[in-house]
Scaffold this active site. Structure first.
Site, PDB file in Angstrom:
ATOM      1  N   LYS A   1       0.862  -1.192   0.000  1.00 23.32           N
ATOM      2  CA  LYS A   1       0.000   0.000   0.000  1.00 23.32           C
ATOM      3  C   LYS A   1       0.888   1.229   0.000  1.00 23.32           C
ATOM      4  O   LYS A   1       1.768   1.371   0.860  1.00 23.32           O
ATOM      5  CB  LYS A   1      -0.878  -0.014   1.249  1.00 23.32           C
ATOM      6  CG  LYS A   1      -1.629   1.284   1.480  1.00 23.32           C
ATOM      7  CD  LYS A   1      -2.578   1.102   2.632  1.00 23.32           C
ATOM      8  CE  LYS A   1      -3.125   2.425   3.101  1.00 23.32           C
ATOM      9  NZ  LYS A   1      -4.155   2.263   4.121  1.00 23.32           N
TER      10      LYS A   1
HETATM   11  C1  5RP Z   1      -2.323   4.611   8.111  1.00 22.41           C
HETATM   12  C2  5RP Z   1      -3.110   3.887   7.107  1.00 22.41           C
HETATM   13  C3  5RP Z   1      -4.458   4.393   6.714  1.00 22.41           C
HETATM   14  O1  5RP Z   1      -5.351   3.344   6.761  1.00 22.41           O
HETATM   15  C4  5RP Z   1      -4.343   4.939   5.333  1.00 22.41           C
HETATM   16  O2  5RP Z   1      -3.594   6.094   5.322  1.00 22.41           O
HETATM   17  C5  5RP Z   1      -5.660   5.021   4.526  1.00 22.41           C
HETATM   18  O3  5RP Z   1      -6.363   6.080   4.828  1.00 22.41           O
HETATM   19  P1  5RP Z   1      -6.479   7.412   3.978  1.00 22.41           P
HETATM   20  O4  5RP Z   1      -7.151   7.054   2.668  1.00 22.41           O
HETATM   21  O5  5RP Z   1      -7.338   8.246   4.882  1.00 22.41           O
HETATM   22  O6  5RP Z   1      -5.095   7.981   3.735  1.00 22.41           O
HETATM   23  O7  5RP Z   1      -2.681   2.873   6.616  1.00 22.41           O
HETATM   24  O8  5RP Z   1      -1.083   3.989   8.288  1.00 22.41           O
END
Ligand code: 5RP
Length: 295
Positions: A203
């Protein structure tokens, strides 16, 4: 220490070439065990090869931020529209009914909060992830952060060792430190480090040149949404990421902080799985928003 002399930037990413000999529908997963593939195919739609994960794990760092004050009121109505939900075990056990039967990407590490300079992080007991029937475990990797890098790489290794033992895929979450430049070079490096250390999903964030980040990462890449944008801009961001090869989204604030979260998650879903353009998805957002208001 690696020999840092004459490090050459990657140049040829084979952007127009498919992956040779791929059999399983997700990139880089051909040689995984049956249980891993079973769990991955609960997260990623088998037809589109993509996913819309709903992330609401923010509270473990930030507390009750906007849109997450009451998970029962704010988030549970959205759960049916997500392909997978990403949350901490505390919120899942206390607030999300197991009968919702959604695959879960369990936030499996934790550290200090936004009130302190983050300098430590731990990985949970994998047997609890097994007990919760996690479809994946998410672990943060803070590449380039002098205080956090070594510890978070160690956590990722621990998560991957445990994941391999129990057949649970690991998602490496690339955290961006305050001083890091959010560019292709940084996200390619962070994403590749996750995959090289065994993450099955990465991610990261969208950036210009994102197709190179995806091409040089051997496993599926999903993007975080980041800070709240106007709905049309958020849909454009999703579209660009998918167009550049992302296998989906793991989105939080741009859904739950939207003026109409139920409409937004459905618009995002249609864009990711049904090849809608941002304009079409925005029209769907407006349509559902109006219908929900009229109820
Ligand atoms: C923090 C994360 C959050 O889940 C991620 O940032 C997703 O949220 P957003 O779309 O609000 O950025 O992994 O470590």
């Amino acid at each position: 220490m690696a020999d840092l002399d004459d490090i050459r930037e990657g140049r040829d990413f084979g952007l127009d070439q498919a992956i040779a000999g791929q059999q399983f529908y997700l990139k880089g997963c051909d040689n995984l065990d049956w249980g891993m593939k079973d769990r991955l195919s609960r997260i990623f739609n088998k037809k589109s090869g993509r996913t819309v994960m709903l992330a609401f794990d923010h509270g473990f760092l930030m507390g009750p931020t906007s849109g997450l004050e009451r998970i029962d009121l704010n988030i549970l109505p959205l759960v049916p529209y997500a392909d997978c939900i990403m949350a901490t075990r505390g919120i899942l056990r206390s607030t999300v009914p197991p009968t919702s039967n959604k695959p879960i990407c369990l936030r499996a590490d934790a550290g200090t909060t936004i009130l302190t300079d983050m300098n430590d992080n731990v990985f949970m007991d994998v047997q609890d992830a097994v007990k919760m029937n996690a479809s994946a475990m998410a672990v943060m990797l803070a590449i380039g952060d002098p205080k956090m890098e070594a510890k978070t790489v160690a956590n990722l290794m621990e998560a991957v060792n445990a994941g391999q033992k129990y057949g649970i895929p690991v998602m490496g979450v690339t955290a961006v430190g305050k001083d890091m430049v959010r560019d292709t070079r940084y996200f390619s490096l962070a994403s590749r480090v996750c995959a090289e250390n065994g993450a099955n999903i990465v991610k990261t964030y969208y950036c210009d040149g994102f197709e190179k980040v995806v091409a040089s990462c051997p496993v599926p890449v999903v993007i975080a949404g980041g800070k709240k944008l106007p709905e049309m801009e958020a849909l454009e961001l999703c579209y660009k990421a998918i167009n550049d090869g992302a296998a989906g989204l793991d989105m939080g604030r741009n859904v739950f902080q939207s003026d109409a979260p139920i409409a937004m998650i459905q618009a995002v879903h249609a864009l990711v799985h049904d090849a809608m353009s941002p304009k079409q998805a925005y029209a769907l957002y407006e349509e559902i928003k109006a219908a929900v208001k009229a109820e």
